[in-house]
Enzyme design. Sequence first.
Site, PDB file in Angstrom:
ATOM      1  N   ALA A   1     130.673  22.073  19.052  1.00  0.00           N
ATOM      2  CA  ALA A   1     131.692  23.138  19.157  1.00  0.00           C
ATOM      3  C   ALA A   1     132.020  23.809  17.834  1.00  0.00           C
ATOM      4  O   ALA A   1     132.291  25.007  17.789  1.00  0.00           O
ATOM      5  CB  ALA A   1     132.970  22.556  19.764  1.00  0.00           C
TER       6      ALA A   1
ATOM      7  N   CYS B   1     123.568  16.535  -3.077  1.00  0.00           N
ATOM      8  CA  CYS B   1     123.762  15.843  -4.343  1.00  0.00           C
ATOM      9  C   CYS B   1     124.146  14.417  -4.024  1.00  0.00           C
ATOM     10  O   CYS B   1     125.243  14.158  -3.533  1.00  0.00           O
ATOM     11  CB  CYS B   1     124.872  16.532  -5.120  1.00  0.00           C
ATOM     12  SG  CYS B   1     124.711  16.319  -6.872  1.00  0.00           S
TER      13      CYS B   1
ATOM     14  N   GLN C   1     122.565  24.916  16.081  1.00  0.00           N
ATOM     15  CA  GLN C   1     122.668  26.147  15.291  1.00  0.00           C
ATOM     16  C   GLN C   1     122.310  27.405  16.078  1.00  0.00           C
ATOM     17  O   GLN C   1     122.308  28.488  15.513  1.00  0.00           O
ATOM     18  CB  GLN C   1     121.785  26.048  14.040  1.00  0.00           C
ATOM     19  CG  GLN C   1     122.285  25.055  13.009  1.00  0.00           C
ATOM     20  CD  GLN C   1     123.556  25.500  12.278  1.00  0.00           C
ATOM     21  OE1 GLN C   1     123.983  26.641  12.386  1.00  0.00           O
ATOM     22  NE2 GLN C   1     124.148  24.585  11.536  1.00  0.00           N
TER      23      GLN C   1
ATOM     24  N   ASN D   1     119.082  24.922  10.585  1.00  0.00           N
ATOM     25  CA  ASN D   1     120.371  25.155   9.945  1.00  0.00           C
ATOM     26  C   ASN D   1     120.252  25.753   8.546  1.00  0.00           C
ATOM     27  O   ASN D   1     121.138  26.463   8.090  1.00  0.00           O
ATOM     28  CB  ASN D   1     121.185  23.862   9.878  1.00  0.00           C
ATOM     29  CG  ASN D   1     120.371  22.667   9.457  1.00  0.00           C
ATOM     30  OD1 ASN D   1     119.306  22.396  10.005  1.00  0.00           O
ATOM     31  ND2 ASN D   1     120.860  21.932   8.470  1.00  0.00           N
TER      32      ASN D   1
HETATM   33  C1  LIG Z   1     120.991  21.522  13.356  1.00  0.00           C
HETATM   34  C2  LIG Z   1     122.166  20.596  13.337  1.00  0.00           C
HETATM   35  N1  LIG Z   1     122.145  19.497  14.113  1.00  0.00           N
HETATM   36  C3  LIG Z   1     123.171  18.649  14.150  1.00  0.00           C
HETATM   37  C4  LIG Z   1     124.298  18.852  13.387  1.00  0.00           C
HETATM   38  C5  LIG Z   1     125.401  17.863  13.460  1.00  0.00           C
HETATM   39  O1  LIG Z   1     126.477  18.354  14.208  1.00  0.00           O
HETATM   40  P1  LIG Z   1     127.940  17.741  13.994  1.00  0.00           P
HETATM   41  O2  LIG Z   1     128.425  18.272  12.665  1.00  0.00           O
HETATM   42  O3  LIG Z   1     128.749  18.236  15.133  1.00  0.00           O
HETATM   43  O4  LIG Z   1     127.794  16.266  13.979  1.00  0.00           O
HETATM   44  C6  LIG Z   1     124.358  19.974  12.553  1.00  0.00           C
HETATM   45  C7  LIG Z   1     125.533  20.192  11.673  1.00  0.00           C
HETATM   46  O5  LIG Z   1     125.406  20.644  10.542  1.00  0.00           O
HETATM   47  C8  LIG Z   1     123.266  20.876  12.529  1.00  0.00           C
HETATM   48  O6  LIG Z   1     123.270  21.964  11.763  1.00  0.00           O
END
Ligand SMILES: Cc1ncc(COP(=O)(O)O)c(C=O)c1O
Length: 386
Positions: free
Chosen positions: A200, A325, A179, A151
């Site tokens: 989603a 933070c 992602q 991410n």
């Molecule tokens: C790589 C990754 N895994 C899991 C999540 C968590 O997903 P959710 O926001 O639907 O809980 C995110 C969200 O930022 C993410 O980027």
Amino acid sequence: MRIYFDYNATTPLVPAVADAMSASMRDVFGNASSVHHFGQQAKAAIDAARSSVAALIGADPLELVLTGSGTESDNFAIRGAAEALEPAKRRHLIASAIEHEAVLNTLKALARRGWTVTLLQVDQSGILSADQLKSAMTDDTALVSVMHANNEIGTVQPIAELSAIAHAHGALMHTDAVQSVGKIPVDVRALGVDLLSLSAHKFNGPKGVGALWVRRGVRLQPILTGGKHERGRRAGTENVAGIVGMGVAAALAAAKLTPEAERLAALRDRLEHGILRAVTGTVVNGALTPRVPNTTNISFDRVEAESLLIALDLEGVAVSTGSACSSGTLEPSHVLKAMGFPPHRTQNSLRFSLGVFSTEAEVDRVIEVLPKLVDKLRNLTKKATA
Ligand SMILES: Cc1ncc(COP(=O)(O)O)c(C=O)c1O
């Protein structure tokens, strides 16, 4: 002009998704478990959405468990597999150190309950090597969890290769594809995984809806117990409108996956090259390929990323830092830290993530405002330390 370059945090709903959700909220109120017309109408809407999400990842709809988020999907995959494999005495779990907190903190919780956890560091490419995984595998390894796309830096992991290693040792393979789904082709069979998480709101669907793909034959201990929803794997009356929204978003993503990926890669590259050219002391964090097409993470020498983020926000540009933070202290990005970057580099990096509404004019505006802001911040630091 407000510019949103934080699509990896979340994405706006596209109009067709919002319309389908409004119609569903207005017209489809039945409980999908009810036998009567109203219930069956809700069930049909859920089934259609399930098929559309399954098509996006090359899956059989019956293998999908609809959940309340990517976080829940990750929790279900890891806790569910760990607990199901407990009688087999496999008590070892492996993940990369650059996973999302949804994975890392779930592993931490299991470690407190007696599981052994190995976190694999990555090098400065941000890509996990197969050899590293090979040397961490033991006969007790129950599950390997490695994210498909990161991410923060966008790098894509060699999941098919890693899956083969996990399977050679009799372990299950989970990938957090939150992602990557909707951004690049994702095919559960080609990846060779047993479990795959998606969410989603990362592909222009609603927040609070996700799915876990569970390969047929893989047993998971449910974490939500109650009714027989989702074939007994996830209890709770379904969020029909949210699921409908996810289905429409999945269909739209599937329909334009390649052209949209090409469009975004061109925009991202224009932004990346533009910044590297216009601002001295800048470098991209992580390998340039393989990477999701919408993401770049750039380090700005002698700049506090948080200050640059705020300065950009005042100019109407929304980006993000990987650092969190918490209680007044700036936590460096755990991803950049795991890649072996020194502290100053983990705190001077910004993530720019583009998406469906991003345009060339927005990219050019950011390239125009950034140099002045960076100069200003560097001069301030120079004065403060003089
Ligand atoms: C790589 C990754 N895994 C899991 C999540 C968590 O997903 P959710 O926001 O639907 O809980 C995110 C969200 O930022 C993410 O980027």
